[in-house]
Design an enzyme around this catalytic site. Structure first.
Site: not given
Ligand code: GBH
Length: 479
Positions: A84, A129, A174, A314, A316, A386
């Site tokens: 992807r 993205h 997202e 997606n 986590y 993801e």
């Molecule tokens: C996904 O976002 C994304 O699709 C991908 O690009 C990213 O690399 C991956 O997951 C891992 O994070 O505390 O203000 O810095 C998940 C969402 C985006 C959540 C960044 C945490 C940090 C916000 N993530 N975020 S901050």
């Protein structure tokens, strides 16, 4: 949702597909090569370097623009079924508008797509993205309803250039992280803090833009290319903090997942009714004359409803939800709390923390989230687009192997015990890359990238060997 039976059978169903993911701004680099123009992340890392933990940028990142052959080799070494990637809008269309296609940009994506196909790996392509052309941001970006057409025109060009070879498309990655985070907290591009209005304008326009692209594909391209499209939702699984918090937890789920799902996947379409009601009340209480959640017209409800071929998940991490106490203050949604519904976040002490402050490990969250989606919107095909694990640098990432093992067990249980039609799984990420506000400290890759070497040397971690074996055996039984 109770979990009682253990999953003995660790084999994946025949035809189940494994992939890995990346995204243009996080890996490509070459930010100003050839006629590529500036996007909102190029701008942010220059204007507000303090928003990036190590004050780094994606200017070079993994240099995949030049090193794509090595990336393809890695996907082949792993034996991936699909890879992807995302297209950088400003690399393909330097004006943002569809009036000029970059020859170099076109060559680059053709090379990657053809390189993958030569090795028998299917490209899965995300159109957006988070790297909006700065030229379109200057016109209001995702808060301007005209973006629905701008995005539609971009999508049409991408479908016509690559649709003969790309059969799985993600329109937008997202909405939760590209609308709610930037407009509520200002921590991501375009970093415009405007929680009452901005985040919700963005939400509606994103849904409309997705629908526009799906309808263009459906009408103009599906008859000859027979591909599949969806939008990828970031889903944080919510569970009640105490039994009394069940109802507010369900409302919070509607706010987090429902706003970006109900308009597309429900039978009736439109915003989740409970959220529409709460937003109307909140807006009135704040003195606004109309709801901050922009209404969909009848035509718009029909336009968005049903614009999917599968649900792209997606996922986590998870949170516990409780009702806020009288006078208690809220942090911003979605990283801290859900102020609009009066909900506070808590963390279950059993959930293992990671090196990222937002990230706690709770494998059942993935299964519970997907089962919830199926309960809400009915049977459909799901692809996990993801899932991955953050840690610091290091090749011996046994904690990541454990993470993948436990989350994949939950995928198997959703398939085998709950009967959910999950057909694929995608690790985030193929290699370490620019992790937005966390810069290069937080690493998600199966391959380590040496960001100090000009060659951006990629080295497989223990988790790469694990994933390769898992794919070969088509089973979690890998020892
Ligand atoms: C996904 O976002 C994304 O699709 C991908 O690009 C990213 O690399 C991956 O997951 C891992 O994070 O505390 O203000 O810095 C998940 C969402 C985006 C959540 C960044 C945490 C940090 C916000 N993530 N975020 S901050």
């Amino acid at each position: 949702l109770a979990v009682t039976v253990t999953c003995e059978d660790l084999d994946f169903p025949p035809g189940f597909q494994f992939g890995a993911a990346s995204a243009a701004y996080q890996v490509e680099g070459a930010w100003n090569v050839s006629d590529k123009s500036e996007n909102i992340w190029d701008r942010l890392v220059r204007d507000k370097p303090e928003l990036i933990a190590d004050r780094s940028t994606g200017d070079v990142a993994c240099d995949s623009y030049h090193l794509w052959r090595r990336d393809v080799e890695m996907t082949a070494d792993l034996g991936l079924h699909f890879y992807r990637i995302s297209i950088a809008w400003t690399r393909l269309l330097p004006n943002g508008f569809a009036n000029k296609i970059s020859e170099d940009g076109l060559n680059y994506y053709n090379n990657v797509i053809d390189g993958l196909l030569e090795k028998g790996i299917q490209p899965m392509v995300t159109l957006y993205h988070w790297d909006l052309p700065q030229s379109l941001q200057d016109l209001g970006g995702w808060t301007n309803p005209l973006i629905v057409n701008w995005f539609g025109n971009y999508a049409r060009i991408a479908f016509s250039l690559f649709g003969d070879r790309v059969k799985t498309w993600i329109t937008i990655n997202e909405p939760l992280i590209m609308c709610d985070v930037p407009y509520n907290t200002g921590s991501m591009a375009p970093a415009i803090v405007n929680p009452d209005v901005g985040a919700h304008l963005c939400a509606k326009n994103v849904l409309m833009a997705h629908a526009k692209a799906w309808r263009i594909y459906d009408k103009e391209f599906r008859p000859k290319y027979h591909g599949e499209l969806s939008l990828a939702n970031h889903l944080i699984w919510y569970e009640p903090f105490t039994p009394e918090d069940e109802e507010i937890t369900e409302t919070a789920r509607e706010y987090m997942a429902g706003r970006y799902s109900h308009p597309i996947y429900s039978k009736e379409g439109g915003w989740p009714p409970v959220i529409e009601k709460i937003m109307a009340e909140n807006s009135k209480a704040k003195g606004y004359s109309e709801s901050n959640l922009p209404a969909f017209t009848k035509e718009e409800i029909e336009f968005v409803r049903g614009t999917f071929d599968f649900y792209a998940v997606n996922h986590y991490t998870s949170r516990l939800i409780r009702r806020a106490k009288e006078g208690e203050e809220f942090g911003a949604f979605p990283l801290s709390d859900v102020p609009d519904v009066g909900a506070k976040y808590e963390i279950n002490p059993d959930w293992k923390p990671t090196t990222s402050s937002w990230f706690f490990v709770y494998p059942e969250g993935l299964r519970n989230q997907i089962v919830w989606l199926r309960e809400q919107y009915g049977d459909m095909k799901f692809i996990v687009t993801e899932n991955g694990y953050a840690r610091l640098k290091g090749l011996d990432d046994t904690d990541r192997i454990e993470y993948y093992t436990e989350y994949l067990k939950q995928v198997l249980r959703a398939i085998k015990e709950d009967g959910v039609n999950i057909t694929g799984y995608t690790t985030w990420s193929l290699m370490d890359n620019f992790e937005w506000g966390d810069g290069y400290n937080s690493r998600f890759g199966l391959y380590e990238v040496d960001f100090t070497s000009p060659e951006r040397t990629r080295t497989p971690k223990a988790s790469a060997e694990f994933y390769k074996k898992l794919i070969q055996r088509h089973s979690l039984n890998v020892d």
